[in-house]
Design a protein around this motif. Structure first.
Motif, short mmCIF file in Angstrom:
data_model
loop_
_atom_site.label_atom_id
_atom_site.label_comp_id
_atom_site.label_asym_id
_atom_site.label_seq_id
_atom_site.Cartn_x
_atom_site.Cartn_y
_atom_site.Cartn_z
N GLN A 249 0.04 -1.68 4.18
CA GLN A 249 -0.02 -3.00 3.90
C GLN A 249 -1.09 -3.08 2.86
O GLN A 249 -1.01 -4.20 2.06
CB GLN A 249 -0.37 -3.74 5.15
CG GLN A 249 0.74 -3.67 6.23
CD GLN A 249 0.74 -2.68 7.03
OE1 GLN A 249 -0.02 -1.79 6.91
NE2 GLN A 249 1.61 -2.38 8.19
N GLN A 250 -2.19 -2.16 2.75
CA GLN A 250 -3.15 -2.58 1.70
C GLN A 250 -2.59 -2.24 0.41
O GLN A 250 -3.31 -2.27 -0.46
CB GLN A 250 -4.25 -1.61 2.10
CG GLN A 250 -4.87 -2.11 3.30
CD GLN A 250 -6.32 -1.23 3.69
OE1 GLN A 250 -6.82 -0.41 3.16
NE2 GLN A 250 -6.91 -1.79 4.95
N LEU A 251 -1.68 -1.62 0.31
CA LEU A 251 -0.88 -1.08 -1.15
C LEU A 251 -0.09 -2.03 -1.68
O LEU A 251 0.01 -2.30 -2.70
CB LEU A 251 -0.08 -0.05 -0.83
CG LEU A 251 -0.81 1.45 -0.12
CD1 LEU A 251 0.35 2.55 -0.22
CD2 LEU A 251 -1.98 1.99 -1.35
N PRO B 234 -3.01 2.96 5.93
CA PRO B 234 -2.59 1.42 6.11
C PRO B 234 -1.71 0.73 4.81
O PRO B 234 -2.12 0.21 3.84
CB PRO B 234 -3.73 0.77 6.20
CG PRO B 234 -4.81 1.58 5.62
CD PRO B 234 -4.24 3.07 5.59
N ARG C 100 3.42 -5.43 -0.96
CA ARG C 100 4.12 -5.60 -0.03
C ARG C 100 5.27 -4.45 0.50
O ARG C 100 5.23 -3.66 -0.36
CB ARG C 100 5.39 -6.68 -0.99
CG ARG C 100 6.18 -7.11 -0.13
CD ARG C 100 7.20 -8.22 -0.91
NE ARG C 100 7.88 -7.19 -1.64
CZ ARG C 100 8.26 -7.80 -2.95
NH1 ARG C 100 7.94 -8.95 -3.32
NH2 ARG C 100 8.83 -7.19 -3.76
N GLU D 291 0.98 6.00 10.75
CA GLU D 291 -0.14 5.32 10.71
C GLU D 291 -1.39 5.88 10.07
O GLU D 291 -2.60 5.38 9.99
CB GLU D 291 -0.52 4.51 11.89
CG GLU D 291 0.55 3.55 12.30
CD GLU D 291 0.30 3.24 13.95
OE1 GLU D 291 -0.44 3.46 14.78
OE2 GLU D 291 1.18 2.24 14.15
#
Length: 80
Positions: A22-24, A20, A26, A17
């Motif tokens: 998910q910010q990059l 993050p 899919r 973690e």
């Protein structure tokens, strides 16, 4: 955290973690191993999900997790 990005823009890493992800964009997460207890209270890291060996046995789960990470960093992560 090592993040390897190939020429097509796909990235691979050993998930944690720190970033993050998910910010990059899919993401697709898949299991790299199974860290499991075995009879006698010892632990193994079964690297079968990435076509690797069974590591261990270890006396502590944390040792199996550390061995799992080292193996993935050396044998799976750079192979892209």
């Amino acid at each position: 955290m090592q993040l390897i990005i190939d020429s097509s823009g796909n990235a691979r890493c050993i998930y944690d973690e720190t970033i993050p992800l998910q910010q990059l964009g899919r993401i697709k997460i898949r299991r790299g191993s199974h860290v499991e207890p075995i009879p006698g209270g010892r632990w193994i890291a079964d690297m079968e999900p990435v076509d690797g060996p069974v590591l261990g046995p270890f006396s502590m789960r944390s040792q199996a997790l550390a061995a799992e990470r080292r193996w993935l960093e050396k044998h799976w992560l750079p192979q892209g």
